[in-house]
Design a protein around this motif. Structure first.
Motif, PDB file in Angstrom:
ATOM      1  N   PHE A  74       6.172  35.813  74.378  1.00  0.00           N
ATOM      2  CA  PHE A  74       5.805  34.906  73.287  1.00  0.00           C
ATOM      3  C   PHE A  74       6.160  35.573  71.964  1.00  0.00           C
ATOM      4  N   LEU A  75       7.013  34.925  71.198  1.00  0.00           N
ATOM      5  CA  LEU A  75       7.425  35.407  69.878  1.00  0.00           C
ATOM      6  C   LEU A  75       6.805  34.517  68.811  1.00  0.00           C
ATOM      7  N   VAL A  76       6.243  35.139  67.784  1.00  0.00           N
ATOM      8  CA  VAL A  76       5.711  34.411  66.642  1.00  0.00           C
ATOM      9  C   VAL A  76       6.323  34.989  65.371  1.00  0.00           C
ATOM     10  N   LEU A  77       6.821  34.110  64.505  1.00  0.00           N
ATOM     11  CA  LEU A  77       7.352  34.500  63.209  1.00  0.00           C
ATOM     12  C   LEU A  77       6.412  33.994  62.124  1.00  0.00           C
ATOM     13  N   ALA A  78       5.968  34.889  61.257  1.00  0.00           N
ATOM     14  CA  ALA A  78       5.037  34.508  60.200  1.00  0.00           C
ATOM     15  C   ALA A  78       5.537  35.035  58.861  1.00  0.00           C
ATOM     16  N   ASN A  79       5.194  34.322  57.792  1.00  0.00           N
ATOM     17  CA  ASN A  79       5.639  34.790  56.477  1.00  0.00           C
ATOM     18  C   ASN A  79       4.758  35.934  55.984  1.00  0.00           C
ATOM     19  N   GLN A  80       5.166  36.535  54.891  1.00  0.00           N
ATOM     20  CA  GLN A  80       4.508  37.749  54.416  1.00  0.00           C
ATOM     21  C   GLN A  80       3.087  37.534  53.916  1.00  0.00           C
ATOM     22  N   SER A  81       2.702  36.293  53.633  1.00  0.00           N
ATOM     23  CA  SER A  81       1.337  36.040  53.153  1.00  0.00           C
ATOM     24  C   SER A  81       0.348  35.817  54.297  1.00  0.00           C
ATOM     25  N   ALA A  82       0.793  35.906  55.528  1.00  0.00           N
ATOM     26  CA  ALA A  82      -0.088  35.694  56.680  1.00  0.00           C
ATOM     27  C   ALA A  82      -1.191  36.753  56.718  1.00  0.00           C
ATOM     28  N   LYS A  83      -2.393  36.308  56.985  1.00  0.00           N
ATOM     29  CA  LYS A  83      -3.528  37.219  57.186  1.00  0.00           C
ATOM     30  C   LYS A  83      -3.432  37.713  58.625  1.00  0.00           C
ATOM     31  N   GLN A  84      -3.238  39.017  58.782  1.00  0.00           N
ATOM     32  CA  GLN A  84      -2.940  39.569  60.099  1.00  0.00           C
ATOM     33  C   GLN A  84      -4.043  39.330  61.125  1.00  0.00           C
ATOM     34  N   GLY A  85      -5.296  39.465  60.731  1.00  0.00           N
ATOM     35  CA  GLY A  85      -6.395  39.245  61.672  1.00  0.00           C
ATOM     36  C   GLY A  85      -6.434  37.813  62.174  1.00  0.00           C
ATOM     37  N   LEU A  86      -6.285  36.861  61.259  1.00  0.00           N
ATOM     38  CA  LEU A  86      -6.269  35.449  61.649  1.00  0.00           C
ATOM     39  C   LEU A  86      -5.054  35.132  62.509  1.00  0.00           C
ATOM     40  N   LEU A  87      -3.925  35.706  62.150  1.00  0.00           N
ATOM     41  CA  LEU A  87      -2.708  35.489  62.922  1.00  0.00           C
ATOM     42  C   LEU A  87      -2.885  35.969  64.352  1.00  0.00           C
ATOM     43  N   MET A  88      -3.447  37.154  64.526  1.00  0.00           N
ATOM     44  CA  MET A  88      -3.649  37.690  65.877  1.00  0.00           C
ATOM     45  C   MET A  88      -4.629  36.830  66.676  1.00  0.00           C
ATOM     46  N   LEU A  89      -5.650  36.311  66.015  1.00  0.00           N
ATOM     47  CA  LEU A  89      -6.600  35.427  66.681  1.00  0.00           C
ATOM     48  C   LEU A  89      -5.913  34.144  67.144  1.00  0.00           C
ATOM     49  N   GLU A  90      -5.093  33.554  66.297  1.00  0.00           N
ATOM     50  CA  GLU A  90      -4.373  32.328  66.658  1.00  0.00           C
ATOM     51  C   GLU A  90      -3.360  32.584  67.772  1.00  0.00           C
ATOM     52  N   ILE A  91      -2.715  33.739  67.738  1.00  0.00           N
ATOM     53  CA  ILE A  91      -1.786  34.105  68.811  1.00  0.00           C
ATOM     54  C   ILE A  91      -2.535  34.209  70.133  1.00  0.00           C
ATOM     55  N   LYS A  92      -3.700  34.827  70.105  1.00  0.00           N
ATOM     56  CA  LYS A  92      -4.508  34.968  71.323  1.00  0.00           C
ATOM     57  C   LYS A  92      -4.879  33.599  71.887  1.00  0.00           C
ATOM     58  N   ARG A  93      -5.253  32.670  71.019  1.00  0.00           N
ATOM     59  CA  ARG A  93      -5.603  31.322  71.461  1.00  0.00           C
ATOM     60  C   ARG A  93      -4.394  30.609  72.063  1.00  0.00           C
ATOM     61  N   ALA A  94      -3.250  30.728  71.393  1.00  0.00           N
ATOM     62  CA  ALA A  94      -2.035  30.085  71.904  1.00  0.00           C
ATOM     63  C   ALA A  94      -1.624  30.688  73.244  1.00  0.00           C
ATOM     64  N   LEU A  95      -1.764  31.996  73.379  1.00  0.00           N
ATOM     65  CA  LEU A  95      -1.429  32.663  74.644  1.00  0.00           C
ATOM     66  C   LEU A  95      -2.240  32.088  75.801  1.00  0.00           C
ATOM     67  N   ALA A  96      -3.507  31.843  75.567  1.00  0.00           N
ATOM     68  CA  ALA A  96      -4.357  31.296  76.622  1.00  0.00           C
ATOM     69  C   ALA A  96      -3.826  29.945  77.086  1.00  0.00           C
ATOM     70  N   GLU A  97      -3.417  29.110  76.144  1.00  0.00           N
ATOM     71  CA  GLU A  97      -2.843  27.791  76.497  1.00  0.00           C
ATOM     72  C   GLU A  97      -1.522  27.948  77.231  1.00  0.00           C
TER      73      GLU A  97
END
Length: 123
Positions: free
Chosen positions: A94-117
């Protein structure tokens, strides 16, 4: 059982459109073939898929050599943003591309949720 690329595409599209600062995402095979992508228009999905699989494979070898155990993710930070690669079971990356203003903690949480799906569809 066949993998539903339509379901994978739907999950990716939803993830990209509903997650702040995410610019694109892809699910690829460990061999570097795209299963589903939602990438910015200028990106070549075949090339991105091949590089993603190669990076995860290399990261896993580095993790083994450095005695770091199983690698959870490969994280690339550039002046234009982030690329995060995560293993999605044995059959996908799973590859995710995010811009430089992304909040890393929130991004990792959303990635974890998407991974489960994604893992549910890939089973």
């Amino acid at each position: 059982m066949a993998i539903s690329t339509e379901k994978l595409s739907g999950i990716l599209q939803n993830f990209v459109t509903s997650t702040n600062d995410v610019q694109g995402a892809a699910v690829v095979t460990p061999d570097g073939l795209p299963l589903a992508t939602s990438l910015p228009g200028a990106m070549d999905e075949e090339r991105v898929s091949a590089m993603s699989a190669a990076m995860l494979s290399l990261g896993e070898r580095i993790g083994n050599e450095l005695a770091r155990g199983t690698i959870d993710r490969i994280y690339v930070e550039g002046n234009q943003g982030y690329g995060v690669l995560t293993s999605c079971g044995e059959d996908a990356v799973f590859l995710v591309l995010a811009n430089q203003s992304a909040k890393q903690g929130l991004l990792m949480l959303e990635i974890k949720r998407a991974l489960a799906e994604l893992k549910l569809v890939l089973m």
